[in-house]
Design a protein around this motif. Structure first.
Motif, PDB file in Angstrom:
ATOM      1  N   GLY A  95      12.002   1.428   4.610  1.00 37.04           N
ATOM      2  CA  GLY A  95      12.518   2.783   4.472  1.00 37.04           C
ATOM      3  C   GLY A  95      11.556   3.613   3.635  1.00 37.04           C
ATOM      4  O   GLY A  95      11.560   3.538   2.406  1.00 37.04           O
ATOM      5  N   VAL A  96      10.718   4.380   4.323  1.00 32.47           N
ATOM      6  CA  VAL A  96       9.646   5.107   3.630  1.00 32.47           C
ATOM      7  C   VAL A  96      10.233   6.069   2.592  1.00 32.47           C
ATOM      8  O   VAL A  96       9.843   6.046   1.418  1.00 32.47           O
ATOM      9  CB  VAL A  96       8.777   5.887   4.648  1.00 32.47           C
ATOM     10  CG1 VAL A  96       7.808   6.817   3.934  1.00 32.47           C
ATOM     11  CG2 VAL A  96       8.032   4.915   5.558  1.00 32.47           C
ATOM     12  N   THR A  97      11.145   6.907   3.028  1.00 32.96           N
ATOM     13  CA  THR A  97      11.685   7.893   2.084  1.00 32.96           C
ATOM     14  C   THR A  97      12.556   7.215   1.029  1.00 32.96           C
ATOM     15  O   THR A  97      12.642   7.662  -0.108  1.00 32.96           O
ATOM     16  CB  THR A  97      12.460   8.980   2.848  1.00 32.96           C
ATOM     17  OG1 THR A  97      13.189   8.400   3.934  1.00 32.96           O
ATOM     18  CG2 THR A  97      11.480   9.984   3.435  1.00 32.96           C
ATOM     19  N   ARG A 115       2.096  -7.688   0.140  1.00 37.30           N
ATOM     20  CA  ARG A 115       0.937  -6.873  -0.271  1.00 37.30           C
ATOM     21  C   ARG A 115       1.336  -5.410  -0.408  1.00 37.30           C
ATOM     22  O   ARG A 115       0.932  -4.712  -1.340  1.00 37.30           O
ATOM     23  CB  ARG A 115      -0.199  -7.011   0.759  1.00 37.30           C
ATOM     24  CG  ARG A 115      -0.949  -8.330   0.665  1.00 37.30           C
ATOM     25  CD  ARG A 115      -2.280  -8.273   1.430  1.00 37.30           C
ATOM     26  NE  ARG A 115      -2.083  -7.971   2.843  1.00 37.30           N
ATOM     27  CZ  ARG A 115      -1.866  -8.882   3.773  1.00 37.30           C
ATOM     28  NH1 ARG A 115      -1.805 -10.176   3.465  1.00 37.30           N
ATOM     29  NH2 ARG A 115      -1.712  -8.525   5.034  1.00 37.30           N
ATOM     30  N   ILE A 116       2.147  -4.928   0.537  1.00 36.23           N
ATOM     31  CA  ILE A 116       2.580  -3.523   0.495  1.00 36.23           C
ATOM     32  C   ILE A 116       3.345  -3.245  -0.795  1.00 36.23           C
ATOM     33  O   ILE A 116       3.040  -2.288  -1.516  1.00 36.23           O
ATOM     34  CB  ILE A 116       3.464  -3.202   1.730  1.00 36.23           C
ATOM     35  CG1 ILE A 116       2.605  -3.167   3.000  1.00 36.23           C
ATOM     36  CG2 ILE A 116       4.219  -1.883   1.534  1.00 36.23           C
ATOM     37  CD1 ILE A 116       3.400  -3.147   4.296  1.00 36.23           C
ATOM     38  N   PHE A 117       4.313  -4.104  -1.112  1.00 38.63           N
ATOM     39  CA  PHE A 117       5.138  -3.837  -2.300  1.00 38.63           C
ATOM     40  C   PHE A 117       4.363  -4.072  -3.594  1.00 38.63           C
ATOM     41  O   PHE A 117       4.587  -3.386  -4.580  1.00 38.63           O
ATOM     42  CB  PHE A 117       6.454  -4.638  -2.238  1.00 38.63           C
ATOM     43  CG  PHE A 117       7.430  -4.027  -1.279  1.00 38.63           C
ATOM     44  CD1 PHE A 117       7.415  -4.358   0.062  1.00 38.63           C
ATOM     45  CD2 PHE A 117       8.333  -3.067  -1.713  1.00 38.63           C
ATOM     46  CE1 PHE A 117       8.290  -3.759   0.959  1.00 38.63           C
ATOM     47  CE2 PHE A 117       9.225  -2.468  -0.819  1.00 38.63           C
ATOM     48  CZ  PHE A 117       9.197  -2.816   0.517  1.00 38.63           C
ATOM     49  N   ILE A 144      -0.246   3.406   2.417  1.00 42.13           N
ATOM     50  CA  ILE A 144      -0.306   1.995   2.008  1.00 42.13           C
ATOM     51  C   ILE A 144       0.298   1.111   3.097  1.00 42.13           C
ATOM     52  O   ILE A 144      -0.256   0.069   3.469  1.00 42.13           O
ATOM     53  CB  ILE A 144       0.426   1.791   0.659  1.00 42.13           C
ATOM     54  CG1 ILE A 144      -0.382   2.439  -0.469  1.00 42.13           C
ATOM     55  CG2 ILE A 144       0.667   0.301   0.383  1.00 42.13           C
ATOM     56  CD1 ILE A 144       0.336   2.487  -1.814  1.00 42.13           C
ATOM     57  N   ILE A 145       1.435   1.538   3.610  1.00 43.83           N
ATOM     58  CA  ILE A 145       2.092   0.752   4.654  1.00 43.83           C
ATOM     59  C   ILE A 145       1.187   0.625   5.882  1.00 43.83           C
ATOM     60  O   ILE A 145       0.956  -0.465   6.409  1.00 43.83           O
ATOM     61  CB  ILE A 145       3.432   1.402   5.061  1.00 43.83           C
ATOM     62  CG1 ILE A 145       4.436   1.338   3.907  1.00 43.83           C
ATOM     63  CG2 ILE A 145       3.998   0.730   6.315  1.00 43.83           C
ATOM     64  CD1 ILE A 145       5.720   2.109   4.171  1.00 43.83           C
ATOM     65  N   ARG A 146       0.646   1.760   6.327  1.00 41.25           N
ATOM     66  CA  ARG A 146      -0.192   1.777   7.525  1.00 41.25           C
ATOM     67  C   ARG A 146      -1.402   0.856   7.341  1.00 41.25           C
ATOM     68  O   ARG A 146      -1.731   0.056   8.215  1.00 41.25           O
ATOM     69  CB  ARG A 146      -0.633   3.221   7.784  1.00 41.25           C
ATOM     70  CG  ARG A 146      -1.505   3.424   8.995  1.00 41.25           C
ATOM     71  CD  ARG A 146      -1.700   4.904   9.255  1.00 41.25           C
ATOM     72  NE  ARG A 146      -0.524   5.535   9.823  1.00 41.25           N
ATOM     73  CZ  ARG A 146       0.091   6.597   9.317  1.00 41.25           C
ATOM     74  NH1 ARG A 146      -0.343   7.160   8.211  1.00 41.25           N
ATOM     75  NH2 ARG A 146       1.156   7.095   9.920  1.00 41.25           N
TER      76      ARG A 146
END
Lengths: 581, 581
Positions: free
Chosen positions: B456-458, B183-185, B56-58
């Motif tokens: 922070g992905v993780t 949009r990401i969140f 999603i982030i990418r």
């Protein structure tokens, strides 16, 4: 993707430190950027290739039943101490201390961690077989990093580890991985060989290297063009000659060979075939006491035909030499031979040594060797008559082109390769060291039989380029190209027709699932074409006003000398068809 | 995916060291596995969530025009020395030496490397704006790693860095990233707030934290329920009271308050509202000479209402305190106040100090403060009459619930959040330190205006679970769930009907693009359901002989109390519809 949204940074000249063509081309194509010795930034163009390589690997690993996880880059030393590798591994293992002065390593591989996971998570034979893999950053502190990302320090690798209940099941897991690797390398579109490799102390025959064929490869690959046989040089067997030893026809003669200390020089001086000469290599083994002091040394004489080279791995398998050997020192040589190197031989020893003859030497008659006297050689040497039969006859040499194939199906040929994958049966090496057990069907703890399976993700890029390039640049196989096709509109800024046609084709190719880039940078045609030939995109479509007037665009494969004028409406289909071919 | 091809490892009990619910649930659901303090293996179930978050982030980063590259984990110290961070950063920066004794760091962030890339690759204003991002392993050697992967040492982060020609353009890049983050969140399906944050020395108002709302969050989020206002506690302004200071009505009276050294105790003793009391905080600043020795110290008295807390960030912005401050020592307090802490106040000082009154204190009348005499306070204190007006009136306190919103649109509320993203305008901080310039339109070198943008992905995983769980386990939003749906066949081994229905639904859901798992492990229903409630898969379909006889399967959302019997032929459509909702 449009070029304006991307990052393209080609260079006219490769940096001076780029020694090999793949390194030069990756730097020039803006795929990598050096940050330090053996440490590279993967620039956007290069990262796209890495992601495609990873994606193919991941897809086939999962299809083969492997399960993906992710083990850390920084790993506590404790596990590495359990297997002894924390101390045993040399300085290529990067060691680091945390703020509490605890030891950690930056992982070069993950046998310890995955075995630790298995011994906790796989408790019953019912959970087996299991194969865990990850695609992760690794670090090896190479003494001399070079060849760009082919021998870098930080790199990406896929490593998989299989856990099985017994050796038979492990063999099956190995076969599954072997087949998966073939699918992976087939999908990459690279010419490669799966080459049998040495298993070292583990034994068995379950070790294969996946070698990408390239003239510039570091490794010699031995194969039989008329059969499936392929092995690396360490393993490839030099079979015993079919013809028996001939009878002696010459007398033993001490011949002056002043200053001629190599077989080649002696053969030239005496007008003999190099194959009639025998070279003497003097090794020594040491027996140590408990304090590690040498209590006894034994000297060994290895005899090889003048045109053959010693194979250290094979020598290391000879009884008596399995625990390590070294070259003898000058004092030991003088003590046993009474001469200096260059003129040594098995005839007339001052003090007995263990004599090991290569299979080829054991069948020779009327041969030539050093006379254990400076500037003299013997000719007409014959086993039995002039010296005792050797203590041992063994395969201790590298094969050469033309040797018979061990499978009896022809003769051997040699080509060069770049090792990018390795499948390996580990046995219980790690499970034993870490006491990793599961409960078998009888409820008793049993050690896991393990296998490990690596692919150098970033190395694939270098190998692919070494195999596929020309004077203009890289030629990517379509499956791992950063883009499969590029649209090069000429004069997009001035011509509404060109712009419209480019945008339409771009949309059409995208809809057809082609990974296409539209070069909307507005570069001059020459610079634009040179960029894409350097970067190595497989299919290029040039759109110009002149072409459009004739209703065509120009489609050209990267390996093709000329473009194919193609009706506008057929261009997308042609590109798609070529990529699928 | 079928369970038999995957790896499911749930635990009944969480390990004792798991302090927070997300850590407990991730361990129990088999998503992570501890390898060392703050270092975790991402197990297959957890890695699936990470990959979905990354994807999603990418996707949104690329859509926003950012270009992905990959910068190394191990970075040479030289660049970090250029910015001074190699020395300035504390022990959380992991330092390591290679075999040649050269210094490296394990990256906690990549400003230096990306600025180095920019200064080499972005040579002209024509190449701007440019935004580079990567998703990479990071390491921060936390003194006390805890909360599982919420505050681990090794973790995955997306960091992006924008390069612009001037501050206006940088502001636009910031807005683009801010919108992309929203949009990401949104796509994560998490309840979050974009919270204005302090920009520190950089200044300006371009800093926002993306906070996932959770009762267990470490951060206080200040927001206005009736407007868009949101800020973190460091930044949220306590506006000046609208009502002016009242007139004095009480006489200044020294009152015994034996042993009552806090405002709360004094208010209780005197039966006063805590809001009538004033607390005194004594700070000091030091002037240093070139040798770093203290040549002069200044003492400051900060006055806050008894029910308010000091805000260190705001205090650090007060003129005179910008270069750092400390709490005054006992000698300094005695020298200026002639009393011990607990009974200090601004009335009757022994030696003058700089008095800074919070905005709330400046409008108080008839207030209570320490009398600079142990066991005594003054009541009826009034500005002007009993003491001079303060040297400075400033906002130096944390806001509290009910304070007016700075935008004038209501009153403030407070909730807890977990910071998982941050967008930040860097200005020329790094480009200046590293002399990173481009040629502007006039051909002159100009410093890049930069921004940095982290997620922070993780950490997202932990935050998502803190926000979404119940007593049975995790409740993943569909977009980042390890699987969107699970099929639980009961008695698949014995019933051909159940098996056929399960396989058919599995194929149907896969064809519909649902990420579905078929649980073919043969577990008992109770254990199977408990596993999937713990793991938190959004939609579950139970297939049983009994249901099939009635022509139905049972579809149940993770948050639903009961299942919905659904005709077999409609099950896939219902699941798909619920996931799209």
């Amino acid at each position: 993707m449009k070029a304006s949204q991307f990052f393209i940074a080609t260079l006219k000249e490769a940096p001076a430190d780029a020694e090999v063509v793949s390194h030069q081309l990756m730097m020039r194509a803006g795929m990598i950027k050096r940050l330090g010795a053996g440490i590279y930034n993967y620039m956007p163009m290069g990262l796209r290739v890495i992601r495609k390589v990873e994606s193919i690997i991941r897809d086939e690993m999962v299809r083969a039943g492997a399960v993906e996880l992710l083990m850390p880059v920084v790993q506590p030393a404790e596990l590495w101490q359990e297997t002894g590798r924390f101390d045993k591994m040399g300085p290529e293992l990067m060691r680091v201390k945390d703020r509490h002065d605890r030891d950690f390593i930056i992982q070069p591989t993950s046998e310890e961690v995955v075995t630790d996971i298995a011994r906790q998570e796989l408790r019953s034979y019912k959970q087996l077989p299991k194969n865990f893999f990850h695609i992760q950053t690794k670090f090896r502190d190479e003494r001399r990093p070079r060849f760009g990302i082919m021998r870098g320090r930080e790199f990406t690798m896929k490593d998989a580890y299989s856990f099985d209940r017994d050796a038979t099941a492990a063999g099956k897991s190995y076969e599954v991985m072997f087949a998966a690797y073939k699918r992976i390398f087939d999908r990459f579109g690279l010419t490669y060989r799966a080459v049998a490799a040495d298993t070292g102390a583990i034994g068995g025959d379950l070790s294969h290297e996946f070698q990408v064929i390239a003239k510039t490869g570091e490794d010699a690959i031995i194969y039989c063009p008329t059969s499936d046989y392929a092995a690396n040089i360490e393993l490839a067997e030099a079979v015993a000659p079919a013809t028996p030893r001939g009878a002696a026809t010459q007398a033993l003669t001490k011949t002056p060979t002043p200053g001629k200390s190599t077989c080649a020089d002696v053969a030239a001086l005496l007008s003999l075939d190099l194959k009639q000469t025998v070279k003497s290599l003097v090794l020594a083994t040491d027996e140590l006491n408990e304090a590690g002091e040498v209590v006894k040394s034994t000297v060994w004489l290895l005899l090889l035909r003048g045109d053959h080279d010693m194979n250290e791995v094979k020598v290391g398998k000879v009884e008596g030499l399995k625990n390590g050997f070294r070259f003898a020192n000058l004092a030991e040589i003088d003590e046993h031979f009474g001469s200096k190197p260059g003129y040594l031989g098995p005839v007339g020893l001052k003090k007995p040594v263990k004599v090991i003859a290569d299979r080829s030497v054991a069948v020779m008659a009327d041969w030539v060797c050093g006379a254990n006297e400076p500037d003299f050689h013997y000719t007409g040497v014959n086993w039995g008559r002039d010296l005792p039969e050797p203590d041992l006859v063994a395969d201790i040499r590298n094969v050469v082109e033309g040797d018979p194939s061990p499978d009896g199906q022809g003769v051997l040929a040699i080509e060069r390769g770049i090792e990018v994958g390795h499948v390996f049966y580990l046995g219980t090496k790690y499970s034993k060291a870490m006491n990793a057990t599961f409960l078998d069907e009888t409820g008793k703890p049993a050690l896991f039989e393990m296998g490990c399976y690596g692919i150098g993700v970033t190395r694939i890029l270098g190998a692919a380029i070494e195999q596929n390039h020309d004077e203009r640049g890289i030629i990517w196989p379509a499956a791992i190209a950063p883009f499969q096709a590029v649209i090069c509109p000429i004069g997009m800024d001035r011509s509404a027709e060109v712009k419209a046609a480019a945008e339409a084709l771009y949309a059409e190719l995208q809809a057809a699932g082609v990974d296409v880039l539209l070069d909307d940078r507005g570069e001059r045609p020459g610079a634009m074409f040179a960029d894409w030939e350097l970067i190595g995109v497989p299919q290029r479509v040039v759109i110009s006003d002149r072409g459009l007037k004739a209703g065509t665009v120009e489609v050209q494969g990267r390996r093709e000398a000329a473009a194919t004028p193609t009706p506008v409406a057929e261009a997308a289909a042609l590109v798609k068809a070529r990529l699928s071919a």
